[in-house]
Enzyme design. Sequence first.
Site, short mmCIF file in Angstrom:
data_model
loop_
_atom_site.label_atom_id
_atom_site.label_comp_id
_atom_site.label_asym_id
_atom_site.label_seq_id
_atom_site.Cartn_x
_atom_site.Cartn_y
_atom_site.Cartn_z
CE1 TYR A 184 -3.16 -0.04 16.03
CE2 TYR A 184 -3.75 1.55 14.83
CZ TYR A 184 -2.80 0.39 14.94
OH TYR A 184 -2.12 -0.41 13.78
CB SER B 270 -0.36 2.18 12.33
OG SER B 270 -1.68 2.64 11.26
N GLY C 22 5.10 -11.54 16.73
CA GLY C 22 3.85 -11.44 15.84
C GLY C 22 3.85 -11.75 14.43
CB ALA C 23 6.76 -13.97 12.89
N GLY D 236 0.01 -11.76 8.72
CA GLY D 236 0.54 -10.14 8.23
C GLY D 236 1.65 -10.16 7.59
CB ILE D 237 3.52 -6.52 8.33
CG1 ILE D 237 2.54 -6.54 7.26
CG2 ILE D 237 4.91 -6.34 7.75
CD1 ILE D 237 1.89 -4.86 7.70
N GLY D 238 4.39 -9.87 9.79
CA GLY D 238 5.61 -10.31 10.71
C GLY D 238 6.18 -11.35 9.72
#
Length: 218
Positions: free
Chosen positions: A166, A141, A5-6, A9-11
Amino acid sequence: MLITGANSGIGYQAALVLAAKGAQVTLACRDKVRGNAALQAIRQSVPDARLILGHLDLGLLSSVKRFAESVLNQGQPLHCLINNAGVMAPPRRLETADGFELQFGTNVLGHFALTALLMPALQHAISANITDAPRVVTLASIAHKRGRINFDDLQSEHRYSPMAAYAQSKLADLMFALELNRRLRAAGSDILSVAAHPGIASTNLFKTGDYHGIEKVV
């Protein structure tokens, strides 16, 4: 370095920082177009960035297997695997192509399978005499605090709550990270398994999606 997931966001931020520090970074993304856009954006900031774009759909175990095989076929050591990608609280219950509830299948099972398949590359990093111990970083999370593992309805087939599913997936991610580290220590391995808590960050998990009720408040 390999980050799931790069593309956002954070990735994306992790890939940008690591590339700026000279690391070779594989951006493992489900969407090739967005992945390529992220790669180009990083190269604008870090012209000499060493980047590889890989196609990975964590919700499809056959894709996980193909991707892992492509990484192993390169014969390179893997110093760090960052399990970052995730799905958060779709309002309706959705399933992966393999029939798992989307959040559990993607956030937990996809990363579980990927980590297991890439263990030889992580082990290779030990024999390559890299200074720091190779590691697996799993993104958690704050939602895990409200998580409960419902073994009687693990895939939310009988009752689906977006945030409950989630939270369960994020708690399962933490359980995976801790148990993996316990087993690595018991086996005398130098590989580390750690979890990272990002707090609440303004990522695409919040910017996209059809949220309602408490999800909007969060």
